[in-house]
Design a protein around this motif. Structure first.
Motif, PDB file in Angstrom:
ATOM      1  N   GLU A   6       0.832  -1.203   0.000  1.00 14.38           N
ATOM      2  CA  GLU A   6       0.000   0.000   0.000  1.00 14.38           C
ATOM      3  C   GLU A   6       0.867   1.253   0.000  1.00 14.38           C
ATOM      4  O   GLU A   6       2.001   1.240   0.474  1.00 14.38           O
ATOM      5  CB  GLU A   6      -0.890   0.017   1.243  1.00 14.38           C
ATOM      6  N   GLY A   9      -0.916   7.020   2.227  1.00 15.76           N
ATOM      7  CA  GLY A   9      -1.454   7.570   3.456  1.00 15.76           C
ATOM      8  C   GLY A   9      -0.733   8.844   3.864  1.00 15.76           C
ATOM      9  O   GLY A   9       0.231   9.257   3.222  1.00 15.76           O
ATOM     10  N   LEU A  20      -5.167   6.530  -1.922  1.00 16.66           N
ATOM     11  CA  LEU A  20      -4.459   5.315  -1.521  1.00 16.66           C
ATOM     12  C   LEU A  20      -4.347   4.371  -2.710  1.00 16.66           C
ATOM     13  O   LEU A  20      -5.281   4.281  -3.512  1.00 16.66           O
ATOM     14  CB  LEU A  20      -5.188   4.613  -0.382  1.00 16.66           C
ATOM     15  N   CYS A  22      -2.830   0.297  -3.846  1.00 16.93           N
ATOM     16  CA  CYS A  22      -2.391  -1.017  -3.368  1.00 16.93           C
ATOM     17  C   CYS A  22      -2.159  -1.906  -4.585  1.00 16.93           C
ATOM     18  O   CYS A  22      -3.025  -2.018  -5.453  1.00 16.93           O
ATOM     19  CB  CYS A  22      -3.458  -1.614  -2.460  1.00 16.93           C
ATOM     20  N   TRP A  36     -10.862  -2.035   0.516  1.00 20.51           N
ATOM     21  CA  TRP A  36     -10.196  -1.281   1.571  1.00 20.51           C
ATOM     22  C   TRP A  36     -11.009  -1.385   2.852  1.00 20.51           C
ATOM     23  O   TRP A  36     -12.239  -1.267   2.833  1.00 20.51           O
ATOM     24  CB  TRP A  36     -10.053   0.186   1.169  1.00 20.51           C
ATOM     25  N   ASN A  79      -7.263   1.297  -6.074  1.00 20.01           N
ATOM     26  CA  ASN A  79      -7.063   2.648  -5.564  1.00 20.01           C
ATOM     27  C   ASN A  79      -8.282   3.106  -4.766  1.00 20.01           C
ATOM     28  O   ASN A  79      -9.394   2.641  -4.999  1.00 20.01           O
ATOM     29  CB  ASN A  79      -6.842   3.626  -6.728  1.00 20.01           C
ATOM     30  N   TYR A  93      -5.616   2.238   7.277  1.00 21.87           N
ATOM     31  CA  TYR A  93      -6.354   1.688   6.148  1.00 21.87           C
ATOM     32  C   TYR A  93      -5.609   0.465   5.608  1.00 21.87           C
ATOM     33  O   TYR A  93      -4.410   0.519   5.344  1.00 21.87           O
ATOM     34  CB  TYR A  93      -6.516   2.740   5.058  1.00 21.87           C
ATOM     35  N   CYS A  95      -5.494  -2.689   2.747  1.00 18.03           N
ATOM     36  CA  CYS A  95      -5.908  -3.241   1.467  1.00 18.03           C
ATOM     37  C   CYS A  95      -6.190  -4.734   1.641  1.00 18.03           C
ATOM     38  O   CYS A  95      -5.478  -5.427   2.381  1.00 18.03           O
ATOM     39  CB  CYS A  95      -4.781  -3.022   0.458  1.00 18.03           C
ATOM     40  N   THR A 115      -1.790   1.433   6.091  1.00 19.81           N
ATOM     41  CA  THR A 115      -1.227   2.763   5.927  1.00 19.81           C
ATOM     42  C   THR A 115      -2.055   3.748   6.748  1.00 19.81           C
ATOM     43  O   THR A 115      -3.289   3.689   6.734  1.00 19.81           O
ATOM     44  CB  THR A 115      -1.170   3.173   4.441  1.00 19.81           C
ATOM     45  N   VAL A 117      -3.875   7.024   7.904  1.00 16.28           N
ATOM     46  CA  VAL A 117      -4.520   8.239   7.402  1.00 16.28           C
ATOM     47  C   VAL A 117      -4.958   9.042   8.616  1.00 16.28           C
ATOM     48  O   VAL A 117      -5.696   8.534   9.470  1.00 16.28           O
ATOM     49  CB  VAL A 117      -5.733   7.915   6.516  1.00 16.28           C
TER      50      VAL A 117
END
Length: 121
Positions: A6, A9, A20, A22, A36, A79, A93, A95, A115, A117
């Motif tokens: 990923e 973020g 984002l 992945c 996600w 995405n 977050y 993936c 990642t 956020v």
């Protein structure tokens, strides 16, 4: 070895946007549904958005109209475009992808490392 990596973020002010990405890499026969999820401190992991190979999508009510999920089947990439971010969107977050590594084997769910956020008010 299949892995999900990923990126994207970061820290953003309320009302801002982040994207984002992945990518699934390794020995892959087929990537089925991708999505996600997010997990805020002290809360359970929750679904944010998912997308099928034919690009049917589904979103959590809390992000409808603000987030858009998309994918590139040729690149095994998914995405998440996040607009009008709110402080309550702050979370890690993750993936997720349902991946089949061989035609003769059943698919399994794989997760990225996550990642962060952070949306400031």
């Amino acid at each position: 070895q299949v892995q999900l990596v990923e990126s994207g973020g970061g820290l953003v002010q309320a009302g801002g946007s982040l994207r984002l990405s992945c990518t699934a890499s390794g020995s892959i026969f087929r990537v089925n549904i991708m999505g996600w999820y997010r997990q805020a401190p002290g809360k359970q992991r929750e679904l944010v958005a998912v997308i099928t190979r034919d690009r049917s999508t589904s979103y959590a009510d809390s992000v409808k109209g603000r987030f858009t999920i998309s994918r590139d089947n040729a690149k095994n990439t998914v995405n998440l475009q996040m607009n009008s971010l709110k402080p309550e969107d702050t979370a890690v977050y993750y993936c997720n992808a349902n991946i089949q590594v061989h035609a003769a084997l059943p698919p399994t769910d794989r997760w990225g490392q996550g990642t962060q956020v952070t949306v400031s008010s």
